[in-house]
Motif scaffolding. Structure first.
Motif, PDB file in Angstrom:
ATOM      1  N   MET A  31      41.748   4.966  38.671  1.00 36.17           N
ATOM      2  CA  MET A  31      41.955   5.569  37.354  1.00 36.17           C
ATOM      3  C   MET A  31      42.706   6.900  37.392  1.00 36.17           C
ATOM      4  N   PRO A  32      42.426   7.818  38.339  1.00 36.72           N
ATOM      5  CA  PRO A  32      43.210   9.064  38.360  1.00 36.72           C
ATOM      6  C   PRO A  32      44.703   8.817  38.553  1.00 36.72           C
ATOM      7  N   LEU A  68      38.837  11.114  30.037  1.00 32.64           N
ATOM      8  CA  LEU A  68      39.780  11.251  31.144  1.00 32.64           C
ATOM      9  C   LEU A  68      39.698  12.593  31.853  1.00 32.64           C
ATOM     10  N   GLU A  93      39.156  12.164  35.640  1.00 31.73           N
ATOM     11  CA  GLU A  93      40.355  11.605  36.258  1.00 31.73           C
ATOM     12  C   GLU A  93      41.429  12.682  36.413  1.00 31.73           C
ATOM     13  N   GLU A 109      40.348  15.055  39.263  1.00 33.19           N
ATOM     14  CA  GLU A 109      40.513  14.437  40.578  1.00 33.19           C
ATOM     15  C   GLU A 109      41.985  14.354  40.970  1.00 33.19           C
ATOM     16  N   ARG A 110      42.834  13.992  40.025  1.00 30.70           N
ATOM     17  CA  ARG A 110      44.260  13.897  40.343  1.00 30.70           C
ATOM     18  C   ARG A 110      44.845  15.272  40.646  1.00 30.70           C
TER      19      ARG A 110
END
Length: 309
Positions: free
Chosen positions: A84-85, A159, A162, A165-166
């Motif tokens: 997802m990220p 989100l 996500e 994390e990204r």
């Protein structure tokens, strides 16, 4: 997958992934007597490219060429939550890649299809839910890092994890601007992602038609759809609320999987789908300068409420 207008009268319907057939003829000769407008479609989280046949087939029957990719790692067939990220920031690229593929490969896909297309005319975009987020970003909503961090710290959102994390793993891989100058209109359907796009949506300048559902419990009107619409900087924007409808009304999921919103007091898709397809198609035709389309747009329909600046 590509949908396009045809004059072929054939009963051989296309079966999507060999599972279901709706109304599209299987690989007919294209009708390219005129150059056709193009729309690229983005499916929802754990959806698939053909999740809304009632819309893409209708657009093709009214002269549009539609292209839709599967967002790898985010379909019902290959969903991977660990991606997802990556997916959140790759989805807009998927749509651009699909449009580029269409323009580059159309002459090799179906004889004559290339005659339908003129890349200089650009294309419109539409998408459902996570796809609504995708086409809002493509329509010019920027990634405002300060606004995202403040919003996620105070209100949170789907989100936010996500994004964090990204940014921790690959900050250089997060673009601030996913817009494409070829895109001339955007139609988010029950869009998600206000937590990532709300702070930068004032950069939007192209026309937007934002459609939501009154009884949507996933991307609610109050928390997602109305805030996204309100944040858009475009002077040409319209918000439509489909009454007594749920989140999945913008797909054909009720033809595939039983859900609570497929019955009870929810608006039946047999009633909803024609008016959604009519609203989208008429609005696009209005953007293309076909003023008579305003007579078809469901402005006074009892199924909708409408808002403009």
């Amino acid at each position: 997958q590509v949908w396009y207008p045809t004059s072929t009268d054939d009963e051989a319907l296309h079966r999507y992934d060999s599972l279901l057939a709706f109304n599209a003829v299987d690989s007919p000769d294209p009708d390219c007597t005129n150059t056709r407008p193009v729309l690229a479609f983005s499916h929802g989280n754990q959806g698939m490219r053909w999740q809304s046949p009632f819309l893409v087939e209708y657009l093709a029957s009214h002269g549009f060429v539609v292209v839709a990719p599967d967002h790898t790692g985010n379909t019902i067939f290959d969903y991977d939550s660990g991606r997802m990220p990556e997916v959140a920031f790759r989805r807009p690229h998927d749509i651009i890649d699909a449009a580029d593929w269409l323009y580059d490969m159309a002459p090799d896909l179906v004889p004559g299809l290339g005659d339908c297309l003129n890349e200089a005319d650009g294309f419109a975009v539409s998408g459902h839910s996570f796809g609504g987020y995708t086409v809002t970003a493509l329509g010019g909503a920027r990634i405002d890092h300060d606004a995202i961090e403040e919003f996620c710290a105070t209100a949170g959102g789907w989100l936010c994890d996500e994004y964090a994390e990204r940014m921790a793993s690959d900050p250089d891989g997060v673009m601030d601007d996913f817009s494409d100058p070829r895109i001339w209109a955007s139609i988010p359907l029950a869009p998600a992602g206000f937590e990532l796009l709300g702070g930068g949506a004032d950069a939007v300048r192209i026309p937007f038609l934002v459609l939501g559902a009154e009884w949507d419990n996933a991307t609610t009107m109050a928390a997602q759809v109305e805030p996204i619409y309100g944040a858009l900087g475009s002077e040409d924007k319209t918000l439509g609320t489909l009454l007594s409808a749920g989140h999945m009304i913008f797909s054909s999921v009720c033809d595939m999987v039983p859900m609570a919103e497929c019955g009870g007091n929810y608006l039946d898709q047999a009633v909803a789908h024609p008016t959604i397809a009519t609203a989208v198609t008429a609005w696009l035709q209005m953007q293309l300068g076909h003023n008579d389309a305003a007579n078809v747009f469901p402005t006074d329909s009892e199924l909708w409420t409408w808002e403009q600046p």
